[in-house]
Design a protein around this motif. Structure first.
Motif, short mmCIF file in Angstrom:
data_model
loop_
_atom_site.label_atom_id
_atom_site.label_comp_id
_atom_site.label_asym_id
_atom_site.label_seq_id
_atom_site.Cartn_x
_atom_site.Cartn_y
_atom_site.Cartn_z
N GLY A 1 75.99 -33.38 -14.99
CA GLY A 1 74.96 -32.34 -14.98
C GLY A 1 74.55 -32.11 -13.54
N ALA A 2 74.82 -30.89 -13.04
CA ALA A 2 74.59 -30.61 -11.62
C ALA A 2 73.45 -29.61 -11.47
CB ALA A 2 75.87 -30.08 -10.98
N SER A 3 72.27 -30.03 -11.94
CA SER A 3 71.11 -29.16 -11.78
C SER A 3 69.98 -29.98 -11.16
CB SER A 3 70.74 -28.56 -13.15
OG SER A 3 69.64 -27.69 -13.07
N GLY B 1 79.54 -30.92 -13.03
CA GLY B 1 78.71 -29.87 -13.62
C GLY B 1 79.56 -28.78 -14.23
N THR C 1 72.51 -33.68 -18.43
CA THR C 1 73.12 -32.42 -18.91
C THR C 1 72.10 -31.41 -19.43
OG1 THR C 1 73.68 -33.66 -20.91
CG2 THR C 1 75.46 -33.28 -19.34
#
Ligand code: FAD
Ligand code: NAD
Ligand code: FES
Lengths: 106, 389
Positions: free
Chosen positions: B9-11, B34, B107
């Protein structure tokens, strides 16, 4: 040079917002005055409304902390320094010498 | 041997976890996976300034030049499809895998969709940058917007659309909007904000279906009303992205279940942000918090758990903000049903007030509308009073 207010109306620990095209926030930190751009460099919040701790102001919206001496943020979400301005106290009045360029801009 | 940590998860929560891992001394590999092709960006502006067209994609980037020093290996545009608990390897949609010594699950969540709305153009949800770009383009040529759901997405999109000059109707099943997070009394004030700004708010009404063949033409309500629409936005909540963990052995409920320190039941696997439901001592149950500040701050705890360090000092009280029709709403604390809000400053009718929620006479939460300075002071005062959650 903008005349802000008498020193007596900005006691230690307090901040005042000076309305202008680019509003300025002036702080009294234990008797020493500091001025920076009032609008946070992250999003739309007035730093004069933030939490003053020593010579650091915490943004009221997402809590980035800015050093009033350098304008630099200590951590995310802000990435860019706020402009700092010179404060001159004369005859019991607080004045601000507005800096020319946005020196903190990346 | 240097160890590898995979962040999935790349937030906001994923990036914050990577930063916290480095800050806390992890000098091995960090691989950030991500499924979106974009580098991490900020979601809150998507319903506000970005949708209004007053900020750009560059403005909402989460990364800063200093992040280059984090030396992260990015796997963007790559979906994780499984987690092997014993080897702690993350399986990716392209068939490859990332073997790791530690895994951070970040995620997030996705927008709930309205059943039967698939394939009808003009119907939008709003969660991602791509969603926002598509919605913005559609709003630019539309006249009538119907928003389904008067939660945060509904209120903020309605507000932005009014600013853009659209005719807006909001439909909400509950009798009062935002009653869950704010309580009935102050939720009702948010209902009035819609009316103040010319948005029609229909509460206590369900949606029977969407009308249209290729493109949406109207929204049919359960009471028979038909609302013509050029664009429909569905803002009926978010679901945690945890299906990919179904066979991993990681305990799931409403999100990834963790203890107070973000640890899952699988050693070496922690979870943070919108996808995680951490144990809350004050609530006495697992709570999934879906707010920005939580996703920013919680990863420091998870990193300490993963690295075996001391957890950071007391968790701050929960906080979120929302911008609706130029009103800045800020909320902090832990409100429960039955807590009584009391206006201590300003005036509800002026849309500028501060309300303190009390339980047994003690303040437990605070809500400010256009009162940032006073709110900040109250938020601080709550810190020691509310037990860490
Ligand atoms: C339009 C909008 C406005 C908002 N406004 C506010 C606000 O004003 N105030 C506030 O407090 N909060 C707000 N929020 C909520 C806030 O943005 C979220 O709480 C925050 O984004 C959560 O961060 P996260 O990293 O946990 O999850 P997310 O931001 O959801 O990120 C999760 C990431 O993981 C990716 N992912 C999912 N599954 C996989 C997989 N299997 N493999 C690889 N990657 C995967 C996703 O695509 C996504 O990029 C808003 C949210 C939205 C959508
Ligand atoms: N300012 C903020 O904090 C902010 C802003 C935008 C988004 N977000 C986050 O984004 C996510 C999604 O937001 P959201 O507004 O969609 O969720 P939400 O849960 O805040 O609101 C959903 C609303 O839709 C209503 N609803 C549900 N089903 C419905 C139906 N069939 N017809 C009509 N109404 C229905 C619910 O009663 C509720 O009022 C959440 O995680 C939220 O926290 C937060
Ligand atoms: S607006 Fe100041 S930190 Fe976000």
């Amino acid at each position: 040079m903008i005349t802000v207010c008498p020193t007596s109306s900005l006691p230690p620990g307090e901040a005042i917002r000076v309305p202008a095209e680019e509003p300025i926030a002036v702080f009294n930190v234990d008797g020493e005055f500091f001025a920076i751009d009032d609008t946070c460099t992250h999003q739309d919040a007035s730093l004069a409304d933030g939490w003053l701790e020593g010579a650091t102001i915490e943004c009221p919206l997402h809590a980035s902390c800015f050093d009033l001496r350098t304008g630099k943020p200590s951590g995310p979400p802000a990435k860019v320094a706020v402009r700092t301005h010179r404060v001159v106290v004369a005859d019991g009045m607080v004045h601000v010498q507005v800096s020319a360029a946005a020196e903190g801009a990346a | 041997m240097t160890s590898t940590i995979a962040v999935v998860g790349a937030s906001l929560a994923g990036l914050s976890a990577a930063r916290a891992l480095r800050e806390q001394g992890h000098d091995g590999r960090i691989v950030v996976i991500g499924d979106e092709v974009h580098a991490p960006y900020d979601r809150p502006p998507l319903s506000k300034e970005f949708l209004a067209g007053t900020t750009t994609v560059d403005d909402i980037a989460l990364g800063s030049p200093e992040d280059d020093a984090l030396d992260l290996e990015w796997r963007l545009g790559t979906r994780a499809v499984g987690l092997e608990r014993l080897s702690r390897s993350v399986q990716l949609a392209d068939g490859s895998e990332v073997r790791a010594d530690g895994v951070v699950l970040a995620t997030g969540a996705r927008a709930r969709r309205l059943p039967g709305s698939d394939g009808l153009s003009g119907v939008h949800v709003l969660r991602t940058l791509d969603d926002a770009v598509a919605l913005r383009a559609d709003l630019a040529v539309a006249e009538r917007l119907v928003v389904i759901g008067a939660g945060f997405i509904g209120a903020e999109v309605a507000s932005t659309a009014r600013q853009l000059g659209l005719d807006v109707t909001v439909v909400e099943t509950q009798p009062v909007p935002l009653a869950g997070p704010l309580g009935g009394e102050l939720g009702a004030v948010c209902a009035e904000l819609h009316a103040d700004h010319g948005t029609r708010l229909l509460t206590g009404t369900g949606v029977a279906g969407l009308i249209g063949t290729e493109r949406v033409e109207a929204v049919q309500l359960t009471d028979g009303t038909r609302l013509p629409a050029d664009v429909v936005v569905v803002g009926i909540g978010a679901l945690p992205n945890v299906e990919w963990l179904a066979h991993s052995g990681v305990a799931l409920g409403n999100g990834v279940l963790t203890d107070e320190g973000c640890a899952t039941n699988v050693p070496g696997v922690v979870a943070v942000g919108d996808c995680a439901a951490a144990w809350s001592v004050p609530a006495g149950r697992n709570v999934r918090i879906e707010h920005w500040t939580h996703a920013l701050e919680q990863p420091a705890t998870a990193a300490a758990t993963l690295l075996g360090g001391a957890p950071p000092v007391a968790c701050p009280v929960p906080y979120f903000w929302s911008d609706q029709y130029g009103a800045r709403i800020q909320f902090a604390g832990s409100r429960r049903e039955g807590d009584v809000p009391r206006v201590v400053e300003g005036d509800v009718a002026e849309r500028s007030f501060l309300a303190v929620y009390e339980r047994d006479g003690a303040p437990v939460a605070v809500l400010g509308m256009n009162q940032p300075r006073l709110f900040t002071r109250w938020r601080r005062q709550l810190r020691p009073a509310v037990p860490a959650s």
